[in-house]
Motif scaffolding. Structure first.
Motif, PDB file in Angstrom:
ATOM      1  N   VAL A   1       0.846  -1.193   0.000  1.00  0.00           N
ATOM      2  CA  VAL A   1       0.000   0.000   0.000  1.00  0.00           C
ATOM      3  C   VAL A   1       0.887   1.251   0.000  1.00  0.00           C
ATOM      4  N   PRO A   2       1.171   1.791  -1.186  1.00  0.00           N
ATOM      5  CA  PRO A   2       1.987   3.001  -1.256  1.00  0.00           C
ATOM      6  C   PRO A   2       1.273   4.212  -0.682  1.00  0.00           C
ATOM      7  N   GLY A   3       2.050   5.239  -0.434  1.00  0.00           N
ATOM      8  CA  GLY A   3       1.506   6.497   0.066  1.00  0.00           C
ATOM      9  C   GLY A   3       1.324   7.516  -1.043  1.00  0.00           C
ATOM     10  N   TRP A   4       1.190   8.755  -0.641  1.00  0.00           N
ATOM     11  CA  TRP A   4       0.977   9.864  -1.563  1.00  0.00           C
ATOM     12  C   TRP A   4       2.046   9.866  -2.659  1.00  0.00           C
ATOM     13  N   ARG A   5       1.631   9.988  -3.888  1.00  0.00           N
ATOM     14  CA  ARG A   5       2.482  10.019  -5.082  1.00  0.00           C
ATOM     15  C   ARG A   5       3.100   8.668  -5.438  1.00  0.00           C
ATOM     16  N   ASP A   6       2.669   7.585  -4.779  1.00  0.00           N
ATOM     17  CA  ASP A   6       3.135   6.232  -5.102  1.00  0.00           C
ATOM     18  C   ASP A   6       4.600   6.040  -4.676  1.00  0.00           C
ATOM     19  N   SER A   7       5.084   4.850  -4.811  1.00  0.00           N
ATOM     20  CA  SER A   7       6.479   4.506  -4.503  1.00  0.00           C
ATOM     21  C   SER A   7       7.140   4.090  -5.806  1.00  0.00           C
ATOM     22  N   GLY A   8       8.111   4.850  -6.224  1.00  0.00           N
ATOM     23  CA  GLY A   8       8.722   4.627  -7.526  1.00  0.00           C
ATOM     24  C   GLY A   8       9.742   3.504  -7.559  1.00  0.00           C
ATOM     25  N   PRO A   9      10.414   3.349  -8.696  1.00  0.00           N
ATOM     26  CA  PRO A   9      11.440   2.324  -8.847  1.00  0.00           C
ATOM     27  C   PRO A   9      12.527   2.492  -7.790  1.00  0.00           C
ATOM     28  N   GLY A  10      12.992   1.394  -7.244  1.00  0.00           N
ATOM     29  CA  GLY A  10      14.056   1.425  -6.250  1.00  0.00           C
ATOM     30  C   GLY A  10      13.568   1.572  -4.829  1.00  0.00           C
ATOM     31  N   HIS A  11      12.312   1.989  -4.633  1.00  0.00           N
ATOM     32  CA  HIS A  11      11.725   2.076  -3.285  1.00  0.00           C
ATOM     33  C   HIS A  11      11.541   0.657  -2.771  1.00  0.00           C
ATOM     34  N   TRP A  12      11.668   0.454  -1.464  1.00  0.00           N
ATOM     35  CA  TRP A  12      11.535  -0.888  -0.893  1.00  0.00           C
ATOM     36  C   TRP A  12      10.202  -1.527  -1.268  1.00  0.00           C
ATOM     37  N   GLN A  13       9.125  -0.740  -1.361  1.00  0.00           N
ATOM     38  CA  GLN A  13       7.839  -1.343  -1.730  1.00  0.00           C
ATOM     39  C   GLN A  13       7.891  -1.906  -3.152  1.00  0.00           C
TER      40      GLN A  13
ATOM     41  N   ALA B   1      16.393   8.078  10.149  1.00  0.00           N
ATOM     42  CA  ALA B   1      16.112   7.298   8.940  1.00  0.00           C
ATOM     43  C   ALA B   1      15.216   8.058   7.968  1.00  0.00           C
ATOM     44  N   GLY B   2      14.984   9.339   8.221  1.00  0.00           N
ATOM     45  CA  GLY B   2      14.172  10.140   7.316  1.00  0.00           C
ATOM     46  C   GLY B   2      12.761   9.582   7.176  1.00  0.00           C
ATOM     47  N   HIS B   3      12.247   9.613   5.961  1.00  0.00           N
ATOM     48  CA  HIS B   3      10.889   9.129   5.686  1.00  0.00           C
ATOM     49  C   HIS B   3      10.889   7.639   5.323  1.00  0.00           C
ATOM     50  N   ILE B   4      12.003   6.978   5.564  1.00  0.00           N
ATOM     51  CA  ILE B   4      12.163   5.535   5.302  1.00  0.00           C
ATOM     52  C   ILE B   4      11.717   5.231   3.871  1.00  0.00           C
ATOM     53  N   ASN B   5      12.350   5.937   2.947  1.00  0.00           N
ATOM     54  CA  ASN B   5      12.053   5.773   1.526  1.00  0.00           C
ATOM     55  C   ASN B   5      13.362   5.814   0.743  1.00  0.00           C
ATOM     56  N   ILE B   6      13.270   5.834  -0.557  1.00  0.00           N
ATOM     57  CA  ILE B   6      14.463   5.812  -1.397  1.00  0.00           C
ATOM     58  C   ILE B   6      15.331   7.058  -1.157  1.00  0.00           C
ATOM     59  N   ASP B   7      14.686   8.208  -0.902  1.00  0.00           N
ATOM     60  CA  ASP B   7      15.449   9.443  -0.676  1.00  0.00           C
ATOM     61  C   ASP B   7      16.292   9.391   0.596  1.00  0.00           C
ATOM     62  N   SER B   8      15.879   8.576   1.564  1.00  0.00           N
ATOM     63  CA  SER B   8      16.644   8.463   2.808  1.00  0.00           C
ATOM     64  C   SER B   8      17.517   7.205   2.823  1.00  0.00           C
ATOM     65  N   GLY B   9      17.713   6.601   1.645  1.00  0.00           N
ATOM     66  CA  GLY B   9      18.609   5.460   1.534  1.00  0.00           C
ATOM     67  C   GLY B   9      17.971   4.119   1.827  1.00  0.00           C
ATOM     68  N   HIS B  10      16.655   4.046   1.794  1.00  0.00           N
ATOM     69  CA  HIS B  10      15.966   2.791   2.080  1.00  0.00           C
ATOM     70  C   HIS B  10      15.331   2.231   0.814  1.00  0.00           C
ATOM     71  N   GLY B  11      16.195   1.817  -0.094  1.00  0.00           N
ATOM     72  CA  GLY B  11      15.724   1.088  -1.268  1.00  0.00           C
ATOM     73  C   GLY B  11      15.514  -0.343  -0.819  1.00  0.00           C
ATOM     74  N   ASP B  12      16.529  -1.158  -0.991  1.00  0.00           N
ATOM     75  CA  ASP B  12      16.494  -2.515  -0.462  1.00  0.00           C
ATOM     76  C   ASP B  12      16.557  -2.378   1.057  1.00  0.00           C
ATOM     77  N   TRP B  13      15.521  -2.816   1.745  1.00  0.00           N
ATOM     78  CA  TRP B  13      15.414  -2.592   3.192  1.00  0.00           C
ATOM     79  C   TRP B  13      15.182  -3.933   3.889  1.00  0.00           C
TER      80      TRP B  13
END
Length: 191
Positions: A8-20, A149-161
């Motif tokens: 279940v992605p959040g606002w604006r979806d989770s793009g390529p490389g995001h853990w989701q 850990a920021g927003h726990i997304n690709i921008d904060s370094g959480h691709g493969d998580w």
């Protein structure tokens, strides 16, 4: 019966490389919620789309939600919530702090009828850690507090998580069947 994983992605979806996105590729049979409008989310539409996917799943469901997806999950009607075995609720949003998300306020403060884990960061720019902790207490969730850990997304370094994947696996009550990610070391505290 095998547990279905719904992402279940959040606002604006989770793009390529995001853990989701990576988990969707890695977990056999995982389904991803696809909203009609990622930019201007409306609670009724988002919750209805998620509820439909949960109710159409052949067996018990485990949710892997991020940001506004966590809040949409908390808004699910009872008949959909009854199908959920567990939920990993990562970096929940604060819809009262951002006008575009305000349709999701107020956030439900009732215990969820399934096991859940809230993961939040001490420096998430979209939700203060104290608020994430309040959600966790209200929902009856286990709480994992990550440091910086920021927003726990690709921008904060959480691709493969890998930590997140291990937490998700803990909700399925099934033997590990998903390919593991790289080795990891996370600075966190659980309560």
């Amino acid at each position: 019966m095998q547990t279905s994983v719904i992402i279940v992605p959040g606002w604006r979806d989770s793009g390529p490389g995001h853990w989701q996105s990576l988990w969707e590729e890695r977990i056999p049979g995982a389904a991803r919620v696809v909203q009609d409008d990622w930019a201007s989310p409306k609670r009724e539409a988002w919750v209805a789309t998620l509820a439909r996917l949960v109710l159409e799943s052949p067996g018990p469901v485990v949710i892997a939600a991020h940001s506004l997806g966590c809040i949409a999950t908390a808004h699910l009607p009872a008949e959909a919530a009854a199908r959920i075995r567990g939920a990993l609720l990562v970096a929940p949003a604060d819809p009262e702090r951002r006008a575009v998300l305000s349709d999701f306020a107020p956030v439900p403060y009732a215990a969820l009828p399934y096991r859940s884990i809230v993961v939040a960061s001490s420096n998430d720019p979209y939700c203060p850690i104290r608020l994430a902790g309040a959600y966790s207490r209200a929902w009856g969730s286990e709480f994992v507090r990550m440091q910086n850990a920021g927003h726990i997304n690709i921008d904060s370094g959480h691709g493969d998580w890998p930590l997140g994947l291990a937490l998700l696996q803990s909700l399925t009550d099934e033997p590990a069947a998903w390919p593991a990610g790289r080795e990891f070391s996370e600075n966190l505290a659980t309560t």
